[in-house]
Design a protein around this motif. Structure first.
Motif, PDB file in Angstrom:
ATOM      1  N   ASP A 137       0.862  -1.177   0.000  1.00  0.00           N
ATOM      2  CA  ASP A 137       0.000   0.000   0.000  1.00  0.00           C
ATOM      3  C   ASP A 137       0.901   1.229   0.000  1.00  0.00           C
ATOM      4  O   ASP A 137       2.120   1.115  -0.197  1.00  0.00           O
ATOM      5  CB  ASP A 137      -1.004  -0.002   1.168  1.00  0.00           C
ATOM      6  N   SER A 138       0.347   2.414   0.232  1.00  0.00           N
ATOM      7  CA  SER A 138       1.102   3.659   0.060  1.00  0.00           C
ATOM      8  C   SER A 138       1.821   4.137   1.314  1.00  0.00           C
ATOM      9  O   SER A 138       2.523   5.152   1.270  1.00  0.00           O
ATOM     10  CB  SER A 138       0.150   4.768  -0.418  1.00  0.00           C
ATOM     11  N   ASN A 139       1.677   3.456   2.435  1.00  0.00           N
ATOM     12  CA  ASN A 139       2.145   4.007   3.704  1.00  0.00           C
ATOM     13  C   ASN A 139       3.634   4.327   3.745  1.00  0.00           C
ATOM     14  O   ASN A 139       4.050   5.288   4.393  1.00  0.00           O
ATOM     15  CB  ASN A 139       1.797   3.060   4.854  1.00  0.00           C
ATOM     16  N   ALA A 140       4.469   3.533   3.066  1.00  0.00           N
ATOM     17  CA  ALA A 140       5.923   3.734   3.142  1.00  0.00           C
ATOM     18  C   ALA A 140       6.350   5.117   2.663  1.00  0.00           C
ATOM     19  O   ALA A 140       7.382   5.629   3.087  1.00  0.00           O
ATOM     20  CB  ALA A 140       6.646   2.657   2.335  1.00  0.00           C
ATOM     21  N   PHE A 141       5.561   5.745   1.791  1.00  0.00           N
ATOM     22  CA  PHE A 141       5.969   7.049   1.268  1.00  0.00           C
ATOM     23  C   PHE A 141       4.974   8.166   1.590  1.00  0.00           C
ATOM     24  O   PHE A 141       4.925   9.208   0.936  1.00  0.00           O
ATOM     25  CB  PHE A 141       6.236   6.989  -0.241  1.00  0.00           C
ATOM     26  N   THR A 142       4.169   7.954   2.650  1.00  0.00           N
ATOM     27  CA  THR A 142       3.278   9.016   3.129  1.00  0.00           C
ATOM     28  C   THR A 142       3.565   9.280   4.600  1.00  0.00           C
ATOM     29  O   THR A 142       4.317   8.555   5.255  1.00  0.00           O
ATOM     30  CB  THR A 142       1.796   8.627   2.986  1.00  0.00           C
ATOM     31  N   GLY A 143       2.915  10.294   5.127  1.00  0.00           N
ATOM     32  CA  GLY A 143       3.077  10.623   6.535  1.00  0.00           C
ATOM     33  C   GLY A 143       2.166   9.854   7.454  1.00  0.00           C
ATOM     34  O   GLY A 143       2.043  10.197   8.628  1.00  0.00           O
ATOM     35  N   GLY A 144       1.525   8.815   6.949  1.00  0.00           N
ATOM     36  CA  GLY A 144       0.676   8.001   7.827  1.00  0.00           C
ATOM     37  C   GLY A 144      -0.432   7.246   7.144  1.00  0.00           C
ATOM     38  O   GLY A 144      -0.784   6.141   7.548  1.00  0.00           O
ATOM     39  N   CYS A 145      -1.009   7.800   6.079  1.00  0.00           N
ATOM     40  CA  CYS A 145      -2.139   7.124   5.446  1.00  0.00           C
ATOM     41  C   CYS A 145      -1.662   5.920   4.633  1.00  0.00           C
ATOM     42  O   CYS A 145      -0.526   5.870   4.164  1.00  0.00           O
ATOM     43  CB  CYS A 145      -2.923   8.080   4.560  1.00  0.00           C
ATOM     44  N   HIS A 146      -2.555   4.952   4.471  1.00  0.00           N
ATOM     45  CA  HIS A 146      -2.266   3.768   3.653  1.00  0.00           C
ATOM     46  C   HIS A 146      -2.954   3.867   2.287  1.00  0.00           C
ATOM     47  O   HIS A 146      -2.548   3.212   1.339  1.00  0.00           O
ATOM     48  CB  HIS A 146      -2.741   2.498   4.370  1.00  0.00           C
TER      49      HIS A 146
END
Length: 426
Positions: A137-146
């Protein structure tokens, strides 16, 4: 046997899409002669081939505390929406684990819920081994959201997060972004994106836009998820062979934005009003957890299968369907789509995320315009009226065997591992 040791790190043992994808990849690697093992933070099942980091009563209690703390503290800061958000305050070090130390390559998967937070991720650099990280999912490159939807704050440094109760330039999402930036500057890892959509998202991110990326899909057990005679499969579910069966792979909730439930409901009601669609010939089948309080009303006879724990039975359920519908609004490379296609059941879905990597419009399924319930209904009608349904079904199976079979996917990963090892300082 290939003289190569891979250790996969995942929070759970097959609980969720990332866990399933992790286990499937490890099995596929072992099948081509690679020594591949899976190390999990918390084990729900009894698979003897999975190594559990939290075996002792104390370790298990600490893991449960970390997992629950991460989940419930996040809810204290985030708005009451169905979009997952992770604080990543808690974690577990793995650098002293024997399997991790002995591995030639460390392969990270989904490590939220109290497992590898930025601090413990950065520690892996001390081992001086190649590290691969598959983004489920996207969590690795966001500030918290998946799940990001239309938010583009990850292009910058997050902050002003639409999911937080207290949002601003220096909010928790920005603080988490900064912690990740510090960790990522200390550890080098190669990104694997299961879909082209995920790869493009990574390239657009402020955290990881310059990292090397390989697009390699997840795999599936093609000898388990396989075609069956549809009429016989329908009998197993006590459905008349002549019925056109529409299947959906979750128990819809009216409040679950990510799954796009309302678009499915709207599409089915529109379909039921079309004169060329005889309502009595269609039956809806839904599997997954039941949520009795939030069950939408459907215009067709509906069968709820509940949770299906055996893949062999799940495969027969897919095979019983004439069409599999997923109205998901954002998904990386959903297992349900791959499973359905492997069972020769065409898929109808929105053009979003990594779904177009699997569903080819008017070949093995139908790609509807994003958030267009009417076009979703068009897709069901297209398949219902199709004069050569068997050809579409055959193409569904063929597309999985060609691009997503265990051997194909395992060899693509092996090539990445060997390249990374060859690039290591001698």
């Amino acid at each position: 046997m290939i003289a190569l040791k891979i250790v996969h790190l995942n929070t759970y043992d097959g609980n969720g899409g990332a866990g399933r994808a992790c286990l499937r990849l490890s099995d596929a690697l072992n099948a081509i002669g690679v020594d591949s093992k899976v190390l999990v933070y918390y084990q729900f099942g009894n698979n003897p081939n999975i190594i559990n980091l939290s075996k002792s009563p104390f370790a298990k209690a600490k893991a449960v505390f970390n997992i629950m703390a991460e989940r419930y503290l996040s809810k204290a800061f985030a708005k009451a929406v169905k979009t997952p958000f992770s604080l990543q305050w808690f974690g577990k070090s793995v650098v002293k684990n024997k399997l991790v130390k002995e591995a030639d390559v460390i392969h990270i998967h989904w490590v939220n819920h109290g497992f590898l937070n930025p601090k413990f991720l950065a520690e892996l650099a001390d081992l001086e081994k190649p590290i691969v990280w598959t983004f489920h999912d996207s969590n690795a490159f966001t500030g918290g959201c998946h799940v990001r939807y239309s938010c583009e704050n990850f292009h910058r440094q997050c902050g002003n997060c639409p999911l937080l109760k207290m949002s601003g330039p220096k909010d928790i999402s920005h603080q988490t972004w900064k912690r990740k930036q510090k960790a990522y500057s200390q550890v080098n890892f190669h990104v694997v994106a299961p879909s082209h959509w995920m790869a493009q998202s990574v390239k657009e991110s402020s955290l990881l836009g310059l990292r090397k990326i390989s697009v390699i899909p997840n795999t599936i057990e093609v000898d388990v998820f396989k075609p069956y005679v549809k009429s016989e499969a329908k009998k197993i579910l006590k459905i008349a062979p002549e019925k056109f069966v529409i299947m959906s792979g979750f128990m819809p909730s009216k409040n679950d934005k990510h799954k796009g439930t309302q678009f499915l409901v709207d599409a089915l009601f529109e379909l039921s009003r079309r004169p060329e669609i005889p309502k009595d010939q269609i039956e809806l089948v839904i599997f997954g957890n039941k949520d009795e309080e939030n069950v939408p009303k459907f215009p067709f006879k509906t069968t709820f299968l509940g949770t299906i724990n055996k893949d062999e039975h799940l495969a027969k359920c897919y095979a019983a369907a004439d069409a599999f519908i997923t109205p998901s609004l954002e998904d990386n490379l959903p297992n349900t789509v791959m499973e359905s296609l492997a069972c020769a059941t065409p898929v109808i879905a929105f053009t979003t995320g990594g779904i177009p990597d699997m569903v080819k419009h008017l070949q093995n399924g139908y790609l509807a315009k994003y958030e267009d319930a009417s076009d979703l209904a068009d897709g069901i009608e297209w398949l219902f009226l199709h004069e050569q349904k068997e050809e579409v079904q055959k193409e569904a199976r063929r597309s999985i065997l060609t691009h997503f079979s265990p051997t194909v996917v395992a060899e693509q990963h092996l090539a990445v591992y060997l390249k990374l090892l060859d690039d290591m300082p001698k």
